[in-house]
Design an enzyme around this catalytic site. Structure first.
Site, short mmCIF file in Angstrom:
data_model
loop_
_atom_site.label_atom_id
_atom_site.label_comp_id
_atom_site.label_asym_id
_atom_site.label_seq_id
_atom_site.Cartn_x
_atom_site.Cartn_y
_atom_site.Cartn_z
CE1 TYR A 104 0.37 1.73 3.97
CE2 TYR A 104 1.15 -0.18 4.66
CZ TYR A 104 0.92 0.38 4.78
OH TYR A 104 1.67 1.48 6.30
CB CYS A 105 1.77 3.69 -2.06
SG CYS A 105 0.64 3.89 -3.39
NE ARG A 106 3.35 9.68 -0.92
CZ ARG A 106 4.31 10.32 -1.57
NH1 ARG A 106 4.11 11.05 -2.85
NH2 ARG A 106 5.63 11.46 -1.50
CB CYS B 203 -0.15 6.10 -4.46
SG CYS B 203 1.81 6.45 -4.02
CE1 TYR C 41 -1.91 5.50 8.65
CE2 TYR C 41 -0.94 7.52 8.47
CZ TYR C 41 -1.59 6.51 9.12
OH TYR C 41 -1.79 7.66 10.64
#
Length: 220
Positions: free
Chosen positions: A176-178, A182, A206
């Protein structure tokens, strides 16, 4: 009825949306949803000059969407509240639903969506509780330190190729990222799959996970 007062009121109410009415300012809000940043860091991330970035930040500040503080010669910005992040999420969702070209542009940026399996927050939460997945946070390390999904491992995208050989081939890897747009998580999944691993990505980031009240941690 005082028409002038009414017009002034609605102009003021619209100022927040107006401040977001620029792609670079929307990028800034998306970035600051991860945590505080200096003007120079923001400028680098959105590929703009410091001068242009400062102008965008001033527009956001006048609309009350961001706050700043000075530390030495540097100025740091953060979102004024979680509600600003929620506003951006709603604007983004409305655009996805009602602006036809968004999906085409997203595919052009992220790549073929069929190449990357996605998990919902609910599915990830269940698998984390069962201990079924290895969860990788592929954002920059500073963003991980500011807050991350509980149980995640900090694995900035530039470090992922070296780590891939050490990941278990029989367990699912979730990156996972932003946020949903993303590209880091998409690139991570493709790299991991090229290495023969069972990889997928969280369909949000997140900030969305945290606003949903799901478990998070801050690096000590």
């Amino acid at each position: 009825m005082n028409s002038a007062a009414k017009a002034a009121l609605f102009d003021s109410l619209a100022s927040a949306a107006q401040a977001l009415g620029n792609g670079r300012r929307a990028e800034i809000v998306d970035l600051l949803a991860q945590g505080e940043r200096s003007v120079e860091e923001i400028a680098t991330d959105i590929a703009q000059s410091v001068a242009n970035t400062s102008q965008h930040l001033q527009v956001l500040a006048r609309a009350g969407l961001v706050r700043s503080r000075r530390e030495g010669t540097r100025i740091y910005y953060r979102l004024a509240s979680d509600r600003v992040g929620e506003l951006w999420a709603v604007v983004r969702e409305v655009a996805v639903r009602h602006v036809a070209e968004v999906s085409v542009l997203a595919d052009g940026y992220l790549g073929d969506p069929d190449e990357v399996e996605q998990l919902s927050s609910e599915e990830l939460e269940e698998r984390l509780l069962r201990g079924d997945v290895v969860l990788l946070d592929v954002r920059p390390e500073r963003e991980f330190a500011a807050g991350h999904i509980a149980g995640a491992r900090s694995t900035p995208l530039p470090d992922l190729d070296e780590l891939a050989a050490k990941l278990p081939k029989r367990r699912e890897i979730v990156a996972y990222c932003r946020g949903p747009y993303c590209v880091y998580a998409h690139e991570a999944v493709r790299l991991l799959r090229d290495r023969g691993l069972n990889a997928s990505r969280l369909d949000v980031g997140y900030p969305e996970w945290r606003r949903a009240g799901l478990p998070v941690e801050v690096a000590s």
